[in-house]
Design an enzyme around this catalytic site. Structure first.
Site, PDB file in Angstrom:
ATOM      1  CG  HIS A  23      -4.913  -2.200  -2.530  1.00  0.00           C
ATOM      2  ND1 HIS A  23      -4.892  -3.543  -2.767  1.00  0.00           N
ATOM      3  CD2 HIS A  23      -4.101  -1.999  -1.473  1.00  0.00           C
ATOM      4  CE1 HIS A  23      -4.102  -4.133  -1.881  1.00  0.00           C
ATOM      5  NE2 HIS A  23      -3.626  -3.212  -1.082  1.00  0.00           N
ATOM      6  CG  HIS A  77       2.891  -2.009   6.711  1.00  0.00           C
ATOM      7  ND1 HIS A  77       3.726  -1.669   5.662  1.00  0.00           N
ATOM      8  CD2 HIS A  77       1.806  -2.587   6.139  1.00  0.00           C
ATOM      9  CE1 HIS A  77       3.157  -2.026   4.525  1.00  0.00           C
ATOM     10  NE2 HIS A  77       2.003  -2.579   4.786  1.00  0.00           N
ATOM     11  CD  GLU A  79      -0.749  -1.214   1.835  1.00  0.00           C
ATOM     12  OE1 GLU A  79      -0.223  -2.254   2.271  1.00  0.00           O
ATOM     13  OE2 GLU A  79      -1.428  -1.178   0.789  1.00  0.00           O
ATOM     14  CG  ASP A  81      -3.845  -1.119   5.358  1.00  0.00           C
ATOM     15  OD1 ASP A  81      -2.777  -0.621   4.987  1.00  0.00           O
ATOM     16  OD2 ASP A  81      -4.030  -2.342   5.449  1.00  0.00           O
ATOM     17  CG  ASP A 162      -0.268  -5.889   6.022  1.00  0.00           C
ATOM     18  OD1 ASP A 162      -1.360  -5.649   6.559  1.00  0.00           O
ATOM     19  OD2 ASP A 162       0.313  -5.086   5.276  1.00  0.00           O
ATOM     20  CE1 TYR A 192      -4.496  -8.936   4.374  1.00  0.00           C
ATOM     21  CE2 TYR A 192      -2.449 -10.170   4.532  1.00  0.00           C
ATOM     22  CZ  TYR A 192      -3.147  -8.983   4.634  1.00  0.00           C
ATOM     23  OH  TYR A 192      -2.482  -7.835   4.978  1.00  0.00           O
ATOM     24  CG  HIS A 225      -5.608  -6.428   7.804  1.00  0.00           C
ATOM     25  ND1 HIS A 225      -6.311  -5.250   7.715  1.00  0.00           N
ATOM     26  CD2 HIS A 225      -4.452  -6.224   7.121  1.00  0.00           C
ATOM     27  CE1 HIS A 225      -5.616  -4.375   7.007  1.00  0.00           C
ATOM     28  NE2 HIS A 225      -4.476  -4.938   6.643  1.00  0.00           N
TER      29      HIS A 225
HETATM   30 FE1  FEO Z   1       0.199  -3.522   3.813  1.00  0.00          FE
HETATM   31 FE2  FEO Z   1      -2.604  -3.926   5.755  1.00  0.00          FE
HETATM   32  O1  FEO Z   1      -1.292  -3.003   4.780  1.00  0.00           O
END
Ligand code: FEO
Length: 396
Positions: A23, A77, A79, A81, A162, A192, A225
């Site tokens: 994004h 979460h 989102e 991903d 995250d 990040y 991640h």
């Molecule tokens: Fe807020 Fe890795 O998504």
């Protein structure tokens, strides 16, 4: 292959080697979508992966258990991903329950328009899986309203969503396995934080204080991640520093230019910063991605933003960067604008107003030159760089 983190707990996520645009964030080293499988009396999957990566996750799960045996799914979460693969996973697994925060239920329901067996949990709620117990910790706005973390009490593993993540595709799963760690990884960790978590810094501090007050300690932090930390102390210390807005004696010059005059000033200002003996960086907005520049802004004590005047305003790339930086709310910065102009010269004043609106300490009312800087003006720019460094960075 799945990777065992602690007895009976496995990484079963997916590696996205090729993603470069997350994004708008330049994920120059790819990313991972980490999901975790706990094999207990109740077999539990924590988070899923981005849509399209579900087969990769399922293949890893199938090496441990038959996916249909999964009892619970925990969605930390909404989102996409991490939840993009949720619909496909639920269709394959038919879990007995799907645990999430109340806002998580709202978000997942809005997104998928599905009637899943949701169980909402709040901070302090616990879930026994058999030999293991999970405790939930809501972390609203870290970084979405629905966000939560899950703590495996017996092994002190924090599944941090995250939080503490970094976009990095690698064959290694743990911090202590990456070749040359910690040389390359901290940049991705800092990037990040700067691009995702910086605007929520006060909440990060509150979370770390709450963790300390509860006496929680972590043997392992497993974010969604990047690498899993078997040595969480450095990442916790870095988060505490960044969340507090600590800055270094570092000046960052960021600019765009039409016919090189603003560029000449940018270079002279950078020379001046170097004359003063501070760390100096020069970033041309058409050569460096804004997500990388903001990473350098995170720990900088002084920002110098340069633009020519174009159509009575600042250059579009400068406007884009200011908009991005404004949303990320960097703290503890001295800042000033500079630029060259042909006839009207509004850019410097407009940039100064933007920097002021961001709560920055305006270090100079604005340095402007008409057309090409002459040698005296170049010397003035260099002197100004040194002066601002001495006034705002020395002693930090
Ligand atoms: Fe807020 Fe890795 O998504």
């Amino acid at each position: 292959m799945p990777v065992e983190i602690v007895p009976g707990v496995y990484w079963v996520g997916a590696i996205d080697w090729n993603i470069r645009d997350f994004h708008g964030y330049l994920t120059d080293a790819g990313s991972t979508y980490n999901a975790f499988l706990i094999v207990d009396e109740k077999i539990t999957l924590i988070d899923t992966v981005k849509e399209g990566f579900t087969p990769e996750m399922m293949a890893r799960i199938a090496e441990i258990v038959e996916p249909g045996k999964i009892d619970y799914i925990i969605s930390n979460h909404v989102e996409m991903d991490h939840s993009g693969g949720l619909a496909e996973t639920i269709a394959l697994v038919s879990p007995e329950k799907v645990f999430c925060s109340p806002r998580g239920k709202d978000g997942l329901s809005r997104h998928f328009k599905a009637d899943w067996p949701f169980v909402t949990v709040k901070t302090g709620d616990e879930l026994s899986l058999g030999r293991y117990t999970l405790a939930f910790l809501e972390t609203p706005m870290l970084h979405w309203p629905d966000s939560m973390m899950t703590f495996l009490k017996e092994e002190q593993v924090l599944f941090s969503s995250d939080g503490f993540g970094a976009h990095l595709a690698s064959s290694e799963r743990f911090d202590d396995q990456l070749p040359h760690y910690p040389v390359g990884y901290p940049h991705q960790l800092k990037k990040y934080y700067a691009n995702i978590l910086m605007p929520m810094s006060s909440l990060v501090t509150q979370l770390l204080d709450k963790v300390a007050a509860l006496g929680l300690t972590f043997k392992v932090i497993a974010p969604d991640h990047g690498l899993i930390y078997r040595n969480p102390e450095p990442v916790l210390a870095a988060y505490r520093r960044w969340a507090a807005g600590e800055v270094e004696p570092k000046g960052v010059v960021i600019y765009d230019s039409m016919w090189h005059s603003t560029e000449m000033l940018a270079q002279a200002l950078t020379e001046g910063l170097m004359d003063a003996g501070v760390e100096a960086q020069l970033h041309y907005l058409r050569a460096r991605h804004y997500s990388d520049i903001i990473t350098e802004v995170l720990e900088a004590g002084l920002l110098l933003i340069g633009s020519p005047t174009l159509n009575n305003g600042y250059f579009p790339s400068v406007g884009q960067f200011l908009t991005y930086m404004k949303g990320l709310k960097p703290k503890n910065k001295a800042a000033a604008a500079f630029g060259s102009y042909g006839w009207s010269g509004q850019a410097v004043g407009l940039i100064t107003k933007e920097l002021e609106a961001m709560g920055m300490n305006i270090a100079h009312p604005g340095f402007q030159v008409k057309y090409i800087p002459d040698p005296e003006e170049m010397q003035s720019a260099r002197d100004l760089g040194a002066q601002l460094a001495k006034e705002h960075l020395r002693g930090k």
